[in-house]
Design an enzyme around this catalytic site. Structure first.
Site, short mmCIF file in Angstrom:
data_model
loop_
_atom_site.label_atom_id
_atom_site.label_comp_id
_atom_site.label_asym_id
_atom_site.label_seq_id
_atom_site.Cartn_x
_atom_site.Cartn_y
_atom_site.Cartn_z
N ALA A 108 15.98 5.30 -12.84
CA ALA A 108 17.45 5.24 -12.82
C ALA A 108 18.10 6.58 -13.12
O ALA A 108 19.31 6.76 -12.89
CB ALA A 108 17.92 4.19 -13.83
N ASP A 109 17.32 7.54 -13.64
CA ASP A 109 17.88 8.87 -13.92
C ASP A 109 17.72 9.83 -12.75
O ASP A 109 18.00 11.04 -12.90
CB ASP A 109 17.24 9.45 -15.19
N GLY A 110 17.25 9.36 -11.60
CA GLY A 110 17.21 10.22 -10.42
C GLY A 110 15.92 11.02 -10.31
O GLY A 110 14.83 10.48 -10.50
N ASN A 145 3.61 1.90 2.82
CA ASN A 145 5.02 1.83 2.43
C ASN A 145 5.74 3.14 2.76
O ASN A 145 6.88 3.14 3.25
CB ASN A 145 5.14 1.57 0.93
N ASP A 172 7.64 5.00 -3.29
CA ASP A 172 7.19 5.16 -1.89
C ASP A 172 8.39 5.39 -0.97
O ASP A 172 8.32 6.21 -0.04
CB ASP A 172 6.43 3.91 -1.44
N THR A 191 9.09 -2.20 -7.26
CA THR A 191 7.86 -1.92 -6.49
C THR A 191 8.22 -1.17 -5.21
O THR A 191 9.06 -1.61 -4.44
CB THR A 191 7.15 -3.25 -6.11
N GLY A 249 0.85 -1.19 0.00
CA GLY A 249 0.00 0.00 0.00
C GLY A 249 0.88 1.23 0.00
O GLY A 249 1.86 1.30 0.75
N GLY A 305 9.73 -7.06 -3.18
CA GLY A 305 8.74 -6.57 -2.21
C GLY A 305 8.89 -5.09 -2.00
O GLY A 305 9.99 -4.53 -2.04
O1 RIB Z 1 3.68 1.64 -4.71
C1 RIB Z 1 3.67 0.25 -4.51
C2 RIB Z 1 2.38 -0.17 -3.88
O2 RIB Z 1 1.33 0.08 -4.79
C3 RIB Z 1 2.28 -1.65 -3.57
O3 RIB Z 1 2.78 -1.97 -2.29
C4 RIB Z 1 0.81 -1.93 -3.74
O4 RIB Z 1 0.14 -2.25 -2.56
C5 RIB Z 1 0.22 -0.70 -4.39
O5 RIB Z 1 -0.48 0.06 -3.50
#
Ligand code: RIB
Length: 293
Positions: A209-211, A41, A238, A234, A37, A273
């Site tokens: 990768a470009d910052g 996160n 966040d 992923t 989420g 993750g």
């Molecule tokens: O930004 C990544 C997140 O987007 C994942 O953890 C997923 O839950 C979605 O909300």
């Protein structure tokens, strides 16, 4: 103190050798269940960077919700304002991840979709006291707007996932964080300087990768990212947002906070993750020191 108002999900990560096209069935190589989420996160990223974090959100009265609350507590995130809602399931994200680290994500909001301006009102004292309020868009937009308006500190909005942004929300935001896709949805252009049209004083465009580029009315700065081997992107955005909030909460300048956030985001992609690779403050400190020349 950092207030995060947002979503928290149970992530189901499916490992595939290629992404399915419509109509195709793909047999996954395996799967894992993880916390996620965007709001959750970002809260955990800020806490790992040393922030004192309060999370305002909802989970269902189910096993996933119980586990997510425990994970927050283990990370030191304050859950006093996290409501357990028996009238719906905890949010769920299905994440399809290929061997190259590319992902696609489908989110079923569950009770995140019920987080309301009333939840924000109940947390008003937190929002008034917070140095930084961190928002994303996996909850109803009127709730994000109410949270931005109730906040007295720096309001950082990560405009993800993409949606139209009401003027009432933009007027209450100090720092907007978008990636190129989100920037294009808001401005019709992927050119970071197009961010000036949005009307927020500072827009940070994250570029993988470009910052990142920091765009103000009269300036445009680029912050390069360290090179790392990518396992899973992923949650990199966040991690960036959580680290940015932690830097601002510590009283660092925006530029210094962005530099640390770029490093934190890069370090986070080295594990599968959303939260697994999020660095600690000590790791970001070490990666921020100039190496031998
Ligand atoms: O930004 C990544 C997140 O987007 C994942 O953890 C997923 O839950 C979605 O909300």
């Amino acid at each position: 103190m950092i207030a995060v108002v947002g979503s928290v999900n149970r992530d189901q990560v499916l490992h595939v050798d290629h992404h399915p096209v419509p109509g195709e069935t793909v047999i996954a190589l395996g799967h894992e269940t993880m916390p996620g989420g965007k709001g959750g996160n970002q809260a955990v990223a800020a806490a790992r960077l040393g922030g004192d974090v309060v999370f305002i959100g909802r989970v269902g009265d189910d096993d996933a919700g119980t586990a997510l609350v425990e994970e927050f507590r283990a990370e030191g995130v304050d859950t006093t304002n996290l409501t357990v809602d028996a009238d719906g399931p905890t949010g769920l994200a299905v994440i399809i991840l290929d061997a190259g680290g590319e992902n696609s994500i489908v989110v079923s909001s569950g009770v995140n979709g019920k987080l309301s301006p009333d939840d924000v009102s109940r947390a008003e004292a937190v929002l008034m006291a917070a140095t930084v309020t961190l928002l994303q868009l996996e909850i109803p937009i009127e709730t994000s707007t109410a949270a931005a308006q109730a906040s007295e500190g720096i309001v950082v909005l990560n405009a993800a996932p993409t949606t139209d942004l009401p003027v009432a929300l933009l007027d209450a935001v100090d720092v907007l964080v978008v990636n190129s896709v989100e920037l294009e949805a808001l401005t019709g252009s992927t050119d970071p300087v197009a961010a000036r049209q949005i009307g927020v004083a500072v827009t940070i465009v994250t570029l993988g990768a470009d910052g990142a580029r920091v765009i103000r009315a009269d300036s445009d700065q680029t912050f390069p990212t360290p090179r790392v081997d990518v396992v899973d992107t992923t949650g990199a955005g966040d991690t960036f947002c959580g680290a940015l909030a932690a830097g601002l909460d510590e009283g660092r300048t925006l530029e210094e906070s962005v530099q640390r956030a770029v490093i934190a985001g890069a370090l986070s992609v080295r594990a599968v993750g959303a939260r697994s690779g999020m660095p600690t403050k000590a790791q970001v400190d070490a990666a921020s020191r100039p190496g031998p020349t």
